[in-house]
Design an enzyme around this catalytic site. Structure first.
Site, mmCIF file in Angstrom:
data_model
loop_
_atom_site.group_PDB
_atom_site.id
_atom_site.type_symbol
_atom_site.label_atom_id
_atom_site.label_comp_id
_atom_site.label_asym_id
_atom_site.label_seq_id
_atom_site.Cartn_x
_atom_site.Cartn_y
_atom_site.Cartn_z
ATOM 1 N N GLU A 244 33.460 48.704 30.310
ATOM 2 C CA GLU A 244 34.128 49.802 31.030
ATOM 3 C C GLU A 244 35.237 50.347 30.150
ATOM 4 O O GLU A 244 35.731 49.625 29.278
ATOM 5 C CB GLU A 244 34.770 49.270 32.328
ATOM 6 C CG GLU A 244 33.775 48.726 33.326
ATOM 7 C CD GLU A 244 34.442 47.823 34.366
ATOM 8 O OE1 GLU A 244 35.685 47.733 34.385
ATOM 9 O OE2 GLU A 244 33.715 47.205 35.139
ATOM 10 N N LYS A 246 38.898 51.036 29.064
ATOM 11 C CA LYS A 246 40.177 50.382 29.374
ATOM 12 C C LYS A 246 41.200 51.497 29.550
ATOM 13 O O LYS A 246 41.590 52.159 28.583
ATOM 14 C CB LYS A 246 40.595 49.424 28.255
ATOM 15 C CG LYS A 246 41.881 48.675 28.585
ATOM 16 C CD LYS A 246 42.197 47.651 27.506
ATOM 17 C CE LYS A 246 43.300 46.693 27.941
ATOM 18 N NZ LYS A 246 44.533 47.310 28.380
ATOM 19 N N ARG A 251 48.054 49.000 36.867
ATOM 20 C CA ARG A 251 47.111 48.263 37.689
ATOM 21 C C ARG A 251 47.505 48.404 39.153
ATOM 22 O O ARG A 251 48.692 48.419 39.478
ATOM 23 C CB ARG A 251 47.203 46.793 37.265
ATOM 24 C CG ARG A 251 46.171 45.875 37.870
ATOM 25 C CD ARG A 251 44.873 46.021 37.129
ATOM 26 N NE ARG A 251 43.874 45.068 37.586
ATOM 27 C CZ ARG A 251 43.662 43.887 37.030
ATOM 28 N NH1 ARG A 251 44.401 43.498 36.013
ATOM 29 N NH2 ARG A 251 42.709 43.098 37.472
ATOM 30 N N ARG A 266 50.803 45.433 39.771
ATOM 31 C CA ARG A 266 50.365 44.216 39.094
ATOM 32 C C ARG A 266 51.274 43.022 39.393
ATOM 33 O O ARG A 266 50.839 41.893 39.417
ATOM 34 C CB ARG A 266 50.357 44.504 37.598
ATOM 35 C CG ARG A 266 50.113 43.296 36.775
ATOM 36 C CD ARG A 266 49.658 43.760 35.440
ATOM 37 N NE ARG A 266 49.749 42.701 34.493
ATOM 38 C CZ ARG A 266 49.221 42.785 33.302
ATOM 39 N NH1 ARG A 266 48.586 43.878 32.943
ATOM 40 N NH2 ARG A 266 49.330 41.801 32.459
ATOM 41 N N GLU A 295 42.906 50.774 38.225
ATOM 42 C CA GLU A 295 44.002 51.212 37.358
ATOM 43 C C GLU A 295 44.238 52.695 37.651
ATOM 44 O O GLU A 295 43.289 53.478 37.677
ATOM 45 C CB GLU A 295 43.580 51.007 35.889
ATOM 46 C CG GLU A 295 44.622 51.377 34.876
ATOM 47 C CD GLU A 295 45.427 50.189 34.344
ATOM 48 O OE1 GLU A 295 45.253 49.057 34.837
ATOM 49 O OE2 GLU A 295 46.237 50.420 33.443
ATOM 50 N N PHE A 334 37.566 49.392 39.672
ATOM 51 C CA PHE A 334 36.563 48.606 38.944
ATOM 52 C C PHE A 334 36.179 47.283 39.594
ATOM 53 O O PHE A 334 35.336 46.577 39.087
ATOM 54 C CB PHE A 334 36.962 48.405 37.484
ATOM 55 C CG PHE A 334 38.388 47.978 37.255
ATOM 56 C CD1 PHE A 334 38.795 46.695 37.555
ATOM 57 C CD2 PHE A 334 39.306 48.876 36.715
ATOM 58 C CE1 PHE A 334 40.088 46.302 37.330
ATOM 59 C CE2 PHE A 334 40.619 48.490 36.488
ATOM 60 C CZ PHE A 334 41.011 47.190 36.798
ATOM 61 N N ARG A 405 43.857 34.480 32.896
ATOM 62 C CA ARG A 405 43.616 35.252 31.687
ATOM 63 C C ARG A 405 42.519 34.511 30.926
ATOM 64 O O ARG A 405 42.771 33.784 29.977
ATOM 65 C CB ARG A 405 44.905 35.331 30.856
ATOM 66 C CG ARG A 405 44.869 36.307 29.728
ATOM 67 C CD ARG A 405 46.168 36.276 28.958
ATOM 68 N NE ARG A 405 47.265 36.946 29.654
ATOM 69 C CZ ARG A 405 47.384 38.252 29.774
ATOM 70 N NH1 ARG A 405 46.461 39.051 29.252
ATOM 71 N NH2 ARG A 405 48.412 38.775 30.406
ATOM 72 N N LYS A 411 39.363 42.287 26.265
ATOM 73 C CA LYS A 411 39.789 43.662 25.957
ATOM 74 C C LYS A 411 39.555 43.948 24.473
ATOM 75 O O LYS A 411 39.814 43.091 23.623
ATOM 76 C CB LYS A 411 41.261 43.867 26.323
ATOM 77 C CG LYS A 411 42.193 42.839 25.764
ATOM 78 C CD LYS A 411 43.604 43.020 26.299
ATOM 79 C CE LYS A 411 44.456 41.833 25.901
ATOM 80 N NZ LYS A 411 45.770 41.794 26.441
HETATM 81 P P1 AMP Z 1 46.551 44.019 28.842
HETATM 82 O O1 AMP Z 1 47.629 44.539 29.759
HETATM 83 O O2 AMP Z 1 46.593 44.615 27.486
HETATM 84 O O3 AMP Z 1 46.478 42.507 28.845
HETATM 85 O O4 AMP Z 1 45.132 44.499 29.412
HETATM 86 C C1 AMP Z 1 44.655 44.181 30.684
HETATM 87 C C2 AMP Z 1 44.937 45.334 31.618
HETATM 88 O O5 AMP Z 1 44.084 46.438 31.351
HETATM 89 C C3 AMP Z 1 44.643 45.043 33.053
HETATM 90 O O6 AMP Z 1 45.681 44.317 33.666
HETATM 91 C C4 AMP Z 1 44.520 46.428 33.659
HETATM 92 O O7 AMP Z 1 45.795 46.896 34.053
HETATM 93 C C5 AMP Z 1 44.067 47.281 32.501
HETATM 94 N N1 AMP Z 1 42.724 47.857 32.657
HETATM 95 C C6 AMP Z 1 42.420 49.122 32.317
HETATM 96 N N2 AMP Z 1 41.124 49.381 32.525
HETATM 97 C C7 AMP Z 1 40.569 48.262 33.040
HETATM 98 C C8 AMP Z 1 39.247 47.908 33.455
HETATM 99 N N3 AMP Z 1 38.213 48.769 33.375
HETATM 100 N N4 AMP Z 1 39.059 46.641 33.927
HETATM 101 C C9 AMP Z 1 40.094 45.758 33.999
HETATM 102 N N5 AMP Z 1 41.355 46.043 33.611
HETATM 103 C C10 AMP Z 1 41.603 47.278 33.128
#
Ligand code: AMP
Length: 548
Positions: A244, A246, A251, A266, A295, A334, A405, A411
């Site tokens: 998907e 990102k 969130r 979040r 998101e 999502f 996590r 990601k």
């Molecule tokens: P990070 O904050 O860099 O650890 O990345 C994870 C975050 O990406 C999640 O907590 C979401 O806020 C965001 N996110 C954006 N798009 C998506 C998606 N398609 N699925 C899950 N998380 C997503």
């Protein structure tokens, strides 16, 4: 349980360093507690007061607490602050002050655990204009009945920082051990209920009770999180995977039951009031009772706008209408966790996705499923071309794991050299910045312990410094000359040019050219970078051709 017994238990825990010994000690305390005491003990021993899903806040800042301590100890507030600064710990300072005072006081009502909890609940419920005064009186009453050791832990609990080194993992193990239940089952129940106190109560009932837990609408569940990884590794390991976009926004978790709905950030804060347009869009797309995960991003002329614009909306609750006209917010959904009374988090992602698609009519984030690296690679490129952050790869057979996590969500984004770090201290600015904090001490974590990593003094605009000052000014817990220490609460994203090995800081690393990038108020201090991940980055950096 008398609060004194609880305090003795905390003292013993504070003097232990081994995790297993701590688990053992806590597990021995739990079976003897009453139905009412058990959840309170479990939360207090982790330095929490209310269930994690709850929006209830005690609403006592350090200032109010210091004022109450001063009154009870018969000292000036300045003397109290002085004492806290010299001991570096509110708890120890209160203990010492109460010890001096108790030589002249003969009367104490015994405090017990349940009574303390009820008092704290009543403090939390005081709202409105006169609430600060009422809170002050209640805190004075509580501290007035506390013996010195009780004062140490009462003060720390009121600031929600017990400092006895007991983390959620240890308490979970202790609950499992106390009642002879598999700790994975305790964790399973925690994921749905988001309150270890209630989980302890069910564990005592038996495994069946833990197996049968359900999510409750308007009790927000922790968000599932992602790790970094690569496309080939994911495909090699799992075959077909879901990809998907990102989205770089904020969130959200949206709960709806009948005509009533709430939106959580979040950090599980209720942000319903800040996002009326997003709520309206979601209500128009869903007829069922649901909990969905997504998101929200800001869009201008068809392209996503920087993350900051979304955050600004989350923070501004007053002039929502005005800002709504300026920035268009769009939800991307999502995942689905709950539908019409059914908890869905144990189902595989592929099943949840099918349910999501028939339940939510619009705003579902597109998903590509493939085991072809070229197709996933194209999706990644398409995401970047459209102005998104990268892609998320998800294991189709994986459950929704709240708060984890894990490796089921990966990601993929261009490597950027920034770290999310907790702000633990600052130095006052100079010249025209003398009225705000100018340079900040930031920390990573190692098993929940904060480890200072760097000072950050560049990258701020005057406006940002003023904003940061506002967010931190009531969080000062100690002062020494121009230096202040904060109750850790705020997270900065910090950019750097290189990680260096350094003896200056206890973690063994320092940042070269650290600069402030942004406030991450969607993250709390439990989510900051770990020392292990910094070691890994250092290793990657050392292996990278650019540095050699
Ligand atoms: P990070 O904050 O860099 O650890 O990345 C994870 C975050 O990406 C999640 O907590 C979401 O806020 C965001 N996110 C954006 N798009 C998506 C998606 N398609 N699925 C899950 N998380 C997503």
């Amino acid at each position: 349980m008398l609060f004194m017994e609880f305090s003795h238990c905390c003292e013993r825990l504070e003097n232990l360093s081994g995790r297993l010994e701590m688990i053992d000690l806590i597990s021995k305390e739990l079976p003897g507690l009453s139905e009412e005491e058990l959840p309170i003990f479990v939360r207090f021993v982790m330095g929490r007061i209310f269930p994690d899903w709850s929006q209830t806040k005690l609403g006592i800042g350090p200032n109010l607490l210091y004022e109450a301590i001063a009154y009870v100890a018969g000292e000036k507030k300045e003397a109290v602050v002085e004492k806290i600064n010299s001991t570096g710990d509110v708890g120890k300072a209160v203990e010492e002050l109460l010890a001096i005072k108790s030589q002249t006081t003969f009367f104490h009502e015994d405090l017990d655990l349940v009574r303390v909890y009820h008092e704290l609940m009543s403090i939390a419920s005081q709202e409105g204009k006169k609430s600060q005064r009422e809170k002050l009186l209640s805190v004075r009453r509580l501290l007035g009945n506390a013996r010195p050791l009780e004062g140490r832990y009462l003060a720390r609990i009121m600031l929600e920082e017990l400092r006895i080194g007991v983390g959620e993992g240890s308490v979970r193990e202790a609950i499992a051990k106390a009642f002879g239940v598999d700790s994975a089952l305790v964790e399973h129940a925690m994921q749905a209920l988001n309150d270890l106190g209630e989980v302890a109560r069910l564990t005592r009932v038996g495994p069946e009770a833990l197996n049968n837990v359900h999510i409750t609408v308007f009790h927000p569940v922790r968000m599932m999180l992602a790790q970094a990884g690569t496309i080939p590794d994911m495909i090699k390991e799992h075959g077909p995977i879901a990809a998907e976009f990102k989205y770089d926004g904020s969130r959200f978790q949206f709960h709806k039951k009948g005509n009533w709905c709430r939106m959580y950030s979040r950090r599980l804060e209720d942000v319903t009031g800040a996002l009326p347009d997003v709520i309206e869009q979601l209500l128009g797309a869903i007829d069922h009772d649901v909990i969905i995960d997504g998101e929200v991003i800001a869009i201008k002329d068809g392209r996503p706008m920087p993350f900051q614009s979304v955050l600004r909306r989350f923070r501004r609750r007053h002039d929502v209408a005005e800002v709504s006209a300026e920035i268009k917010l769009v939800p991307n959904v999502f995942d689905i966790l709950y539908l019409d009374g059914e908890t869905l988090i144990g189902l595989p992602l592929s099943e949840r996705r099918k349910i999501l698609e028939i339940t939510v009519n619009f705003f579902i984030a597109p998903q590509v499923v493939s085991d072809d690296p070229a197709i996933i690679g194209q999706t990644y490129q398409a995401a970047l071309d459209a102005g998104h952050e990268g892609i998320m790869l998800k294991v189709l057979s994986s459950p929704y794991s709240p708060g984890q996590r894990g490796k089921n969500w990966i990601k993929i984004k261009p490597e950027v050299d920034t770290l999310d770090l907790a702000v633990i201290g600052a130095e006052w600015g100079e010249g025209k910045r003398a009225h705000v904090f100018g340079s900040f001490l930031v920390a990573c974590q190692d098993q929940g312990t904060l480890i200072p990593l760097s000072r950050v003094a560049t990258g701020f605009s005057d406006e940002q410094l003023a904003e940061v000052y506002d967010l931190l000014k009531d969080r000062v817990i100690a002062k020494s000359g121009k230096e202040v220490t904060f109750e850790p609460n705020l997270v900065f994203e910090v950019g750097y040019s290189e990680l260096q090995v350094s003896p200056t800081y206890q973690g063994g690393f320092a940042l070269r050219f650290p600069r402030f990038v942004r406030i991450r108020d969607d993250k709390d201090t439990s989510e900051i970078e770990t020392l292990d991940s910094i070691r890994e980055r250092y290793q990657r950096q050392a292996n990278s051709p650019q540095v050699q």
